[in-house]
Design a protein around this motif. Structure first.
Motif, PDB file in Angstrom:
ATOM      1  N   VAL A   1       0.883  -1.170   0.000  1.00 27.79           N
ATOM      2  CA  VAL A   1       0.000   0.000   0.000  1.00 27.79           C
ATOM      3  C   VAL A   1       0.918   1.216   0.000  1.00 27.79           C
ATOM      4  O   VAL A   1       1.559   1.509   1.010  1.00 27.79           O
ATOM      5  N   ALA A   2       1.050   1.878  -1.149  1.00 24.22           N
ATOM      6  CA  ALA A   2       2.040   2.953  -1.271  1.00 24.22           C
ATOM      7  C   ALA A   2       1.363   4.303  -1.430  1.00 24.22           C
ATOM      8  O   ALA A   2       0.590   4.507  -2.374  1.00 24.22           O
ATOM      9  N   TYR A   3       1.637   5.202  -0.510  1.00 21.51           N
ATOM     10  CA  TYR A   3       1.135   6.579  -0.555  1.00 21.51           C
ATOM     11  C   TYR A   3      -0.388   6.599  -0.718  1.00 21.51           C
ATOM     12  O   TYR A   3      -0.913   7.515  -1.341  1.00 21.51           O
ATOM     13  N   ALA A   4      -1.060   5.613  -0.170  1.00 21.89           N
ATOM     14  CA  ALA A   4      -2.516   5.542  -0.317  1.00 21.89           C
ATOM     15  C   ALA A   4      -3.225   5.535   1.036  1.00 21.89           C
ATOM     16  O   ALA A   4      -4.316   6.094   1.153  1.00 21.89           O
ATOM     17  N   LEU A   5      -2.608   4.931   2.070  1.00 24.20           N
ATOM     18  CA  LEU A   5      -3.259   4.976   3.390  1.00 24.20           C
ATOM     19  C   LEU A   5      -3.475   6.419   3.812  1.00 24.20           C
ATOM     20  O   LEU A   5      -4.456   6.752   4.451  1.00 24.20           O
ATOM     21  N   THR A   6      -2.525   7.274   3.431  1.00 23.85           N
ATOM     22  CA  THR A   6      -2.584   8.691   3.806  1.00 23.85           C
ATOM     23  C   THR A   6      -3.865   9.373   3.320  1.00 23.85           C
ATOM     24  O   THR A   6      -4.278  10.385   3.855  1.00 23.85           O
ATOM     25  N   GLU A   7      -4.508   8.759   2.300  1.00 26.29           N
ATOM     26  CA  GLU A   7      -5.731   9.359   1.743  1.00 26.29           C
ATOM     27  C   GLU A   7      -6.999   8.806   2.399  1.00 26.29           C
ATOM     28  O   GLU A   7      -8.094   9.239   2.088  1.00 26.29           O
ATOM     29  N   LEU A   8      -6.851   7.810   3.281  1.00 30.75           N
ATOM     30  CA  LEU A   8      -8.036   7.228   3.937  1.00 30.75           C
ATOM     31  C   LEU A   8      -8.193   7.862   5.311  1.00 30.75           C
ATOM     32  O   LEU A   8      -7.214   8.325   5.899  1.00 30.75           O
ATOM     33  N   ASP A   9      -9.438   7.825   5.851  1.00 26.17           N
ATOM     34  CA  ASP A   9      -9.495   8.276   7.233  1.00 26.17           C
ATOM     35  C   ASP A   9      -8.859   7.195   8.099  1.00 26.17           C
ATOM     36  O   ASP A   9      -8.724   6.044   7.680  1.00 26.17           O
ATOM     37  N   LEU A  10      -8.420   7.601   9.289  1.00 32.07           N
ATOM     38  CA  LEU A  10      -7.550   6.717  10.064  1.00 32.07           C
ATOM     39  C   LEU A  10      -8.227   5.392  10.402  1.00 32.07           C
ATOM     40  O   LEU A  10      -7.600   4.324  10.334  1.00 32.07           O
TER      41      LEU A  10
END
Ligand SMILES: C[S@@+](CC[C@H](N)C(=O)[O-])C[C@H]1O[C@@H](n2cnc3c(N)ncnc32)[C@H](O)[C@@H]1O
Length: 331
Positions: free
Chosen positions: A158-167
């Motif tokens: 998961v690359a630079y994508a978790l940052t776009e989800l709510d926690l």
């Protein structure tokens, strides 16, 4: 260490689609959007945006993913993944990086929410090795458990994508991956915000029985104080297109990233003795090299390798920010 530059076929395919005269506005929107922490659906809203992403961001995200995959390889040198799941795949960056890192990769599944990114991933894949050319590039929402494909994978990235989800969604996603993928690599921007979120995600993974392979040399609470954050850096060569899109003349940029490499319970394991993770660029003096460490017992510390121990000093001189300090150098 693997090559951190885009493979030549991918670099050529990206350059072909990036005519800076068309992409200047899209590149500016992207930079301003990501700097303001906006998700890709706002920062990269259309086909010009994803072409600008490929030219201006993909070399750096590729380099950071490759560096994180190298950490996995260092911890598990026998690992030779066949099946790969790439979540929030964008143009397929992490899939390309993993397939270049491990020629064993044979089955690639990319999940991506944006139709424009999927279209670019498909186009770029046609220049790739067989596993990339034949990739299953599908639509899905990784913020919902239904967005995950069925089956078990050797490796999930998961690359630079978790940052776009709510926690909460990021925590649920990673918890759901534990047990579904033998090894999980998460790469995020190297910011205090993303470090804090990664530590929460780490807790969710530990609660599911995951083991941390990197960067933390322990499973205890992060010992860094508020205001400090665990991240590292990778140097990225800038292409001519990249310089024209992003401005400036320096031939490289330093991509700062934070990452986690996890292992699901049940994956085959061999022990690794280490003296701790090097938290900052080492300080080299004539008479010693000083390392700031996160230690296997969960504490922060320092190790000093004196020049009078010539073999140790030489070995220490080859270590950099983010490496593990071998146990015999850590006293
Ligand atoms: C910054 S890009 C990273 C792309 C690629 N992984 C890389 O490292 O270059 C984030 C990607 O995650 C995707 N994404 C964000 N939220 C998503 C969601 N809920 N479901 C699926 N994809 C999502 C975006 O569309 C975008 O392609």
């Amino acid at each position: 260490m693997s090559d951190r530059r885009l493979p030549p076929a991918l670099a050529a395919a990206v350059a072909e689609r990036a005519q800076p005269s068309d992409l200047g506005a899209a590149a500016a929107l992207l930079s301003a959007g990501y700097r303001a922490n906006r998700p890709s659906r706002q920062a990269v809203p259309d086909a010009a945006g994803v072409a600008a992403y490929a030219a201006s961001r993909m070399p750096a995200t590729y380099a950071a993913v490759t560096a994180a995959l190298d950490r996995l390889d260092a911890a598990r040198p026998d690992f030779a993944p066949q099946s790969l799941l790439d979540l929030g795949a964008g143009p397929g960056t992490a899939s390309w990086a993993a397939a270049s890192r491990w020629p064993s990769v044979a089955a690639v599944t990319m999940v991506e929410g944006s139709a424009d990114f999927r279209a670019l991933a498909v186009e770029l894949a046609s220049a790739g090795p067989p596993a990339i050319r034949d990739a299953d590039i599908r639509s899905g929402d990784i913020s919902r458990s239904s967005g995950l494909p069925d089956g078990r994978f050797d490796l999930a990235v998961v690359a630079y994508a978790l940052t776009e989800l709510d926690l909460a969604a990021a925590e649920s996603l990673v918890a759901a991956l534990v047990g579904r993928a033998d090894r999980i690599v998460i790469v995020e921007p190297g910011t205090p915000r993303d470090h804090g979120r990664l530590m929460a995600v780490r807790q969710a993974a530990l609660a599911r029985g995951a083991r941390i392979l990197a960067p933390c040399p322990h499973a205890g609470p992060c010992p860094l104080s508020d205001g400090d954050w665990c991240h590292t850096s990778v140097r990225v060569e800038r292409s001519r297109v990249h310089k024209r899109l992003k401005g400036g003349t320096v031939p490289f940029e330093d991509e700062r990233y934070a990452y986690l490499v996890l292992e699901s319970p049940g994956a085959v394991v061999a022990g690794h003795g280490d003296g701790g993770r090097i938290l900052r660029p080492p300080r080299a003096f004539k008479h010693e090299i000083v390392f700031a460490l996160c230690r296997p017992d969960g504490s922060l510390g320092e190790a000093r390798v004196p020049s009078r121990d010539r073999a140790a000093f030489k070995a220490a001189g080859k270590l950099g920010w983010g490496d593990l300090l071998p146990e015999d150098l850590s006293s």
